[in-house]
Write an enzyme that holds these catalytic residues in place. Structure first.
Site, PDB file in Angstrom:
ATOM      1  N   ASP A 141      -6.824  -2.169   5.612  1.00 38.99           N
ATOM      2  CA  ASP A 141      -6.370  -1.526   7.055  1.00 38.99           C
ATOM      3  C   ASP A 141      -6.040  -2.888   7.718  1.00 38.99           C
ATOM      4  O   ASP A 141      -6.258  -3.957   7.440  1.00 38.99           O
ATOM      5  CB  ASP A 141      -7.448  -0.728   7.747  1.00 38.99           C
ATOM      6  CG  ASP A 141      -8.780  -1.676   8.079  1.00 38.99           C
ATOM      7  OD1 ASP A 141      -9.263  -2.783   7.366  1.00 38.99           O
ATOM      8  OD2 ASP A 141      -9.557  -1.283   8.816  1.00 38.99           O
ATOM      9  N   TYR A 149      -5.746  -6.398  10.272  1.00 39.42           N
ATOM     10  CA  TYR A 149      -6.525  -7.204  10.784  1.00 39.42           C
ATOM     11  C   TYR A 149      -6.936  -6.955  11.980  1.00 39.42           C
ATOM     12  O   TYR A 149      -6.274  -6.237  12.963  1.00 39.42           O
ATOM     13  CB  TYR A 149      -5.742  -8.705  10.903  1.00 39.42           C
ATOM     14  CG  TYR A 149      -5.500  -9.234   9.852  1.00 39.42           C
ATOM     15  CD1 TYR A 149      -6.350  -9.494   8.741  1.00 39.42           C
ATOM     16  CD2 TYR A 149      -3.973  -9.523   9.440  1.00 39.42           C
ATOM     17  CE1 TYR A 149      -6.042 -10.171   7.760  1.00 39.42           C
ATOM     18  CE2 TYR A 149      -3.731 -10.066   8.478  1.00 39.42           C
ATOM     19  CZ  TYR A 149      -4.789 -10.457   7.376  1.00 39.42           C
ATOM     20  OH  TYR A 149      -4.151 -11.146   6.053  1.00 39.42           O
ATOM     21  N   PHE A 186      -1.486  -8.038   5.013  1.00 44.50           N
ATOM     22  CA  PHE A 186      -1.729  -9.371   4.726  1.00 44.50           C
ATOM     23  C   PHE A 186      -1.141 -10.426   5.642  1.00 44.50           C
ATOM     24  O   PHE A 186      -1.229 -11.631   5.544  1.00 44.50           O
ATOM     25  CB  PHE A 186      -1.656  -9.834   3.395  1.00 44.50           C
ATOM     26  CG  PHE A 186      -2.637  -9.172   2.337  1.00 44.50           C
ATOM     27  CD1 PHE A 186      -3.904  -9.389   2.288  1.00 44.50           C
ATOM     28  CD2 PHE A 186      -2.008  -8.034   1.335  1.00 44.50           C
ATOM     29  CE1 PHE A 186      -4.802  -8.813   1.305  1.00 44.50           C
ATOM     30  CE2 PHE A 186      -2.866  -7.342   0.693  1.00 44.50           C
ATOM     31  CZ  PHE A 186      -4.224  -7.703   0.445  1.00 44.50           C
ATOM     32  N   HIS A 207      -9.279  -8.192  -5.528  1.00 38.38           N
ATOM     33  CA  HIS A 207      -8.993  -8.432  -4.202  1.00 38.38           C
ATOM     34  C   HIS A 207      -8.904 -10.065  -3.942  1.00 38.38           C
ATOM     35  O   HIS A 207      -9.538 -10.839  -4.226  1.00 38.38           O
ATOM     36  CB  HIS A 207      -9.762  -7.795  -3.079  1.00 38.38           C
ATOM     37  CG  HIS A 207      -9.175  -7.792  -1.831  1.00 38.38           C
ATOM     38  ND1 HIS A 207      -9.247  -8.735  -0.825  1.00 38.38           N
ATOM     39  CD2 HIS A 207      -8.288  -6.698  -1.152  1.00 38.38           C
ATOM     40  CE1 HIS A 207      -8.547  -8.318   0.197  1.00 38.38           C
ATOM     41  NE2 HIS A 207      -8.003  -7.313  -0.085  1.00 38.38           N
TER      42      HIS A 207
END
Length: 223
Positions: A64, A66, A77, A186
């Site tokens: 989701d 920031y 990202f 991740h």
């Protein structure tokens, strides 16, 4: 919310008509009116605006947006200039440096990737400020699963980069042999050392694209 106007509009037209999406749309609209929501409404569908379906070469899945001011702008990202790259993006840059020799930039804006055909898709597209995953379960996952299925249906070589467990679970949806599916932990500081570093996804993606006569991605982000 700026409507999607390129070929994604037709590809997703059935989703927009479904009951769940109507409920989702109203919920998100109400949230924007009653809370501070990221990304700004005008940026909500930037991943689709910047990367039309017919141009998708690579898909990178995030979770989701920031949760802090000046960060989220509709691309997973990625952060708006002049915001410093967050820790996960710093680790992505480190892997790019180790994999392809890319210099590590101060900018965290990944618009350049999106404009080359990298679909930077979060599985949940909105979030309340300072409240991670606050919009999980309101319908975005159903919508973005539909997006992933549409890309999977494309009969041309596309690379899927699935980082972390939630993204990795999407692999079962990707059954088209035309595509390359890459999985790794991740890039978060909590897990990057468990196999994200050294995964070489960027060079593998470019090798796959080149082998199929598709122009490679220039992964270097300039300051």
């Amino acid at each position: 919310m700026a409507p999607i106007s390129n070929d994604w509009a037709e590809a997703l037209s059935d989703e927009f008509k479904k009951d769940y999406y109507k409920v989702l749309y109203q919920k998100v609209k109400d949230e924007y009116h009653s809370h501070l929501i990221y990304p700004p409404a005008a940026d909500l569908f930037n991943a689709f605006h910047l990367t039309p379906l017919h141009e998708v070469k690579v898909v990178i899945l995030g979770q989701d947006p920031y949760i802090n001011e000046g960060q989220a702008h509709g691309l997973c990202f990625s952060v708006k200039k002049p915001t410093d790259p967050p820790p996960s993006l710093q680790n992505i840059y480190q892997e790019l440096h180790d994999d392809l020799g890319c210099s590590i930039p101060a900018s965290g804006d990944l618009t350049k990737w999106a404009e080359q055909g990298v679909l930077l898709l979060n599985t949940v597209l909105t979030v309340r400020a300072h409240n991670s995953m606050s919009h999980r379960g309101i319908g975005w996952e159903t919508f973005t699963d539909a997006v992933i299925r549409k890309v999977n249906e494309e009969e041309r070589p596309i690379v899927f980069m699935l980082w972390g467990s939630p993204a990795g679970k999407k692999a079962e949806m990707l059954n088209n042999p035309a595509h390359l599916v890459l999985r790794a932990p991740h890039p978060s500081p909590l897990s990057a050392y468990r196999g994200f570093f050294g995964c070489r996804h960027f060079s593998k993606a470019n090798e796959f694209l080149k082998a199929h006569g598709v122009e490679e991605i220039d992964w270097q982000i300039e300051d």
